[in-house]
Design an enzyme around this catalytic site. Structure first.
Site, PDB file in Angstrom:
ATOM      1  N   HIS A  51       0.844  -1.195   0.000  1.00  0.00           N
ATOM      2  CA  HIS A  51       0.000   0.000   0.000  1.00  0.00           C
ATOM      3  C   HIS A  51       0.870   1.231   0.000  1.00  0.00           C
ATOM      4  O   HIS A  51       1.922   1.240   0.627  1.00  0.00           O
ATOM      5  CB  HIS A  51      -0.939   0.014   1.220  1.00  0.00           C
ATOM      6  CG  HIS A  51      -2.106   0.891   1.000  1.00  0.00           C
ATOM      7  ND1 HIS A  51      -2.073   2.238   1.277  1.00  0.00           N
ATOM      8  CD2 HIS A  51      -3.330   0.631   0.484  1.00  0.00           C
ATOM      9  CE1 HIS A  51      -3.234   2.761   0.940  1.00  0.00           C
ATOM     10  NE2 HIS A  51      -4.016   1.816   0.453  1.00  0.00           N
ATOM     11  N   ASP A  63      -7.971  -5.511  -0.462  1.00  0.00           N
ATOM     12  CA  ASP A  63      -8.398  -6.427  -1.523  1.00  0.00           C
ATOM     13  C   ASP A  63      -8.049  -7.887  -1.261  1.00  0.00           C
ATOM     14  O   ASP A  63      -8.574  -8.767  -1.930  1.00  0.00           O
ATOM     15  CB  ASP A  63      -7.772  -5.987  -2.860  1.00  0.00           C
ATOM     16  CG  ASP A  63      -8.316  -4.648  -3.294  1.00  0.00           C
ATOM     17  OD1 ASP A  63      -9.541  -4.497  -3.294  1.00  0.00           O
ATOM     18  OD2 ASP A  63      -7.518  -3.749  -3.603  1.00  0.00           O
TER      19      ASP A  63
HETATM   20  N1  COA Z   1       4.011  -7.782  -4.446  1.00  0.00           N
HETATM   21  C1  COA Z   1       5.370  -7.796  -4.531  1.00  0.00           C
HETATM   22  N2  COA Z   1       6.124  -6.719  -4.335  1.00  0.00           N
HETATM   23  C2  COA Z   1       5.495  -5.571  -4.034  1.00  0.00           C
HETATM   24  C3  COA Z   1       4.103  -5.480  -3.938  1.00  0.00           C
HETATM   25  C4  COA Z   1       3.360  -6.641  -4.155  1.00  0.00           C
HETATM   26  N3  COA Z   1       2.026  -6.625  -4.075  1.00  0.00           N
HETATM   27  N4  COA Z   1       3.753  -4.225  -3.611  1.00  0.00           N
HETATM   28  C5  COA Z   1       4.903  -3.547  -3.529  1.00  0.00           C
HETATM   29  N5  COA Z   1       5.953  -4.361  -3.781  1.00  0.00           N
HETATM   30  C6  COA Z   1       7.355  -3.985  -3.773  1.00  0.00           C
HETATM   31  C7  COA Z   1       7.729  -3.345  -5.117  1.00  0.00           C
HETATM   32  O1  COA Z   1       8.154  -4.280  -6.058  1.00  0.00           O
HETATM   33  C8  COA Z   1       8.790  -2.399  -4.699  1.00  0.00           C
HETATM   34  O2  COA Z   1       9.994  -3.096  -4.509  1.00  0.00           O
HETATM   35  P1  COA Z   1      11.398  -2.494  -4.975  1.00  0.00           P
HETATM   36  O3  COA Z   1      11.545  -1.219  -4.182  1.00  0.00           O
HETATM   37  O4  COA Z   1      12.366  -3.555  -4.643  1.00  0.00           O
HETATM   38  O5  COA Z   1      11.244  -2.236  -6.440  1.00  0.00           O
HETATM   39  C9  COA Z   1       8.345  -1.906  -3.324  1.00  0.00           C
HETATM   40  O6  COA Z   1       7.550  -2.970  -2.809  1.00  0.00           O
HETATM   41  C10 COA Z   1       7.538  -0.629  -3.387  1.00  0.00           C
HETATM   42  O7  COA Z   1       6.438  -0.857  -4.255  1.00  0.00           O
HETATM   43  P2  COA Z   1       5.778   0.218  -5.205  1.00  0.00           P
HETATM   44  O8  COA Z   1       5.066  -0.481  -6.312  1.00  0.00           O
HETATM   45  O9  COA Z   1       6.778   1.274  -5.583  1.00  0.00           O
HETATM   46  O10 COA Z   1       4.748   0.868  -4.206  1.00  0.00           O
HETATM   47  P3  COA Z   1       3.613   1.893  -4.571  1.00  0.00           P
HETATM   48  O11 COA Z   1       3.343   2.675  -3.372  1.00  0.00           O
HETATM   49  O12 COA Z   1       3.932   2.612  -5.820  1.00  0.00           O
HETATM   50  O13 COA Z   1       2.384   0.951  -4.944  1.00  0.00           O
HETATM   51  C11 COA Z   1       0.631  -0.570  -4.713  1.00  0.00           C
HETATM   52  C12 COA Z   1       1.409   0.573  -4.065  1.00  0.00           C
HETATM   53  C13 COA Z   1      -0.600  -0.837  -3.895  1.00  0.00           C
HETATM   54  C14 COA Z   1       0.202  -0.141  -6.131  1.00  0.00           C
HETATM   55  C15 COA Z   1       1.532  -1.817  -4.790  1.00  0.00           C
HETATM   56  O14 COA Z   1       1.836  -2.240  -3.484  1.00  0.00           O
HETATM   57  C16 COA Z   1       0.893  -2.934  -5.582  1.00  0.00           C
HETATM   58  O15 COA Z   1       1.027  -2.946  -6.829  1.00  0.00           O
HETATM   59  N6  COA Z   1       0.164  -3.885  -4.918  1.00  0.00           N
HETATM   60  C17 COA Z   1      -0.525  -4.933  -5.606  1.00  0.00           C
HETATM   61  C18 COA Z   1      -1.826  -4.443  -6.188  1.00  0.00           C
HETATM   62  C19 COA Z   1      -2.854  -4.211  -5.103  1.00  0.00           C
HETATM   63  O16 COA Z   1      -3.078  -5.029  -4.239  1.00  0.00           O
HETATM   64  N7  COA Z   1      -3.516  -3.067  -5.208  1.00  0.00           N
HETATM   65  C20 COA Z   1      -4.583  -2.707  -4.304  1.00  0.00           C
HETATM   66  C21 COA Z   1      -4.184  -1.559  -3.419  1.00  0.00           C
HETATM   67  S1  COA Z   1      -5.408  -1.269  -2.170  1.00  0.00           S
END
Ligand code: COA
Length: 374
Positions: A260, A311
């Site tokens: 998140h 979710d």
């Molecule tokens: N699975 C695996 N790795 C994850 C992850 C996940 N669900 N969520 C974050 N990470 C990792 C990223 O790969 C990243 O690692 P790195 O720094 O080594 O590259 C780090 O954690 C930071 O993630 P990032 O995508 O930059 O965070 P964000 O704040 O931009 O994105 C979300 C937040 C929610 C979009 C992201 O956590 C995600 O894509 N989650 C899955 C989709 C989801 O469940 N969405 C519903 C949100 S309520």
């Protein structure tokens, strides 16, 4: 030139003021209008909707009137039903919702009035009609009978009635009601921010919520709940969960339902949904979905330090309640409609165009040559 801060994805950037909801990402708290979500789940979705839209918890008389207003709007124009019957077979739930909510504006006498009274009436209509659209879409697509709304039922109970054509148990209605409360608002999340950007141009509430539906549909936002259940179904068995998830992590796959932008600890909504998933697993004698989810949660937490978001456990909860997978994200939308409309009202009550700047990374000083010379 002064140093201007730029962060990819606007992380931690305060993009405006709001008095609707607050997240404390370190403490894992979600507050609606000053009230902790853990307390609000004792109430009803209608009560919480009143709170988010009006800013105060209702008295019993105020709640009765609010419920009566929603019931008075719990119908769909004949033309909308005809449109739904003619949707192409290839449509999916969020696509249909996006189109049909947009069409609802044709029949709204307040569509061009952004004043507070008209915006309030439109919010009531959208909150009342969205669940009907979601349930009816499923009935039409599955070729089953269509069930008319029952005026004496709550939003949650009526939705389950229109979806299944049977009266849901009090326990299931209660669980679904709590799920709606938990999804109702979440500060400047991507879809709500989208709605506010659109509202800030002084476009109308329908345009704002249609944009929000489009944003919610994405797998990084509300579309994640559908992806979670598809992952659980793909894994299939409890004893395969550990190897599947370790392999997925090793191949750097994103695990849906985890992580998140704001929460750095347990998402308080997941606490309630985890409990419901466990309870439904026992009740329906399908404990494997909860158990698989627990295994995945433990491994993702150990290996990546990530917590489940709203979710993750909503997926197994909805699945065991019998909600069709295609409706998982539309169900999120019917709850978040409350937050979106509350934010549009707030935005337009003290508006300024939302228009940030970008950091230009393109080329400069290029020399134009006529097309015949290129
Ligand atoms: N699975 C695996 N790795 C994850 C992850 C996940 N669900 N969520 C974050 N990470 C990792 C990223 O790969 C990243 O690692 P790195 O720094 O080594 O590259 C780090 O954690 C930071 O993630 P990032 O995508 O930059 O965070 P964000 O704040 O931009 O994105 C979300 C937040 C929610 C979009 C992201 O956590 C995600 O894509 N989650 C899955 C989709 C989801 O469940 N969405 C519903 C949100 S309520």
């Amino acid at each position: 030139m002064a140093e201007i801060q730029q962060k990819k994805g606007l992380e931690d950037i305060i993009a405006g003021e709001s008095a609707i909801s607050f997240i404390d990402g370190r403490e894992g708290k979600l507050i609606y209008r000053g009230y902790d979500i853990h307390d609000l789940v004792q109430g009803s979705f209608e009560e919480v909707a009143y709170l988010l839209i009006n800013g105060e918890l209702p008295t019993q008389d105020q709640l009765n009137e609010f419920v009566a207003q929603i019931r008075a709007e719990s119908s769909l124009p004949r033309e909308i039903i005809a449109q739904m019957m003619n949707l192409p077979a290839e449509s999916n739930g969020m696509e249909a919702l996006r189109g049909i909510v947009s069409s609802l504006s044709f029949y709204d006498p307040d569509k061009n009035d952004n004043g507070p009274e008209a915006n309030y009436r439109k919010a009531i209509r959208l909150i009342a009609k969205t669940p009907l659209v979601v349930a009816l879409y499923h009935r039409i697509r599955s070729g089953g009978d269509i069930y008319m709304p029952k005026p004496n039922l709550s939003i949650a109970a009526n939705f389950l009635w229109m979806l299944f054509g049977t009266t849901a148990s009090d326990e299931h209605v209660r669980m679904f009601d709590v799920a709606l409360i938990l999804h109702a608002d979440h500060e400047f999340n991507a879809s709500t921010f989208t709605a506010r950007v659109i509202a800030a141009t002084l476009s109308d509430m329908y345009s704002a919520v249609v944009g929000a539906i489009g944003a919610l549909k994405g797998p990084l936002h509300g579309g994640a709940n559908e992806r979670v259940i598809r992952m659980l179904l793909e894994i299939g068995d409890e004893d395969k969960a550990e190897s599947w998830i370790r392999e997925a992590l090793a191949s750097k796959k994103k695990i849906m339902g985890f992580g998140h932008r704001v929460y750095k600890t347990e998402d308080p909504r997941a606490t309630h949904l985890r409990r419901m998933s466990e309870q439904l697993g026992e009740e329906t004698e399908q404990p494997k979905w909860f158990r698989m989810s627990r295994t995945i949660e433990q491994i993702v937490q150990q290996e990546k330090g990530l917590y489940p978001n709203v979710d993750f456990y909503s997926a197994s909860t909805y699945y065991m309640m019998g909600i069709p997978i295609e409706l998982f994200t539309p169900v999120f939308a019917m709850s978040r409609m409350v937050g979106w409309t509350a934010h549009v009202i707030e935005q337009q009550s003290d508006n300024r165009l939302i228009r940030p700047a970008s950091e230009y990374t393109g080329r400069t000083g290029e020399k134009y040559t006529p097309i015949s010379e290129r």
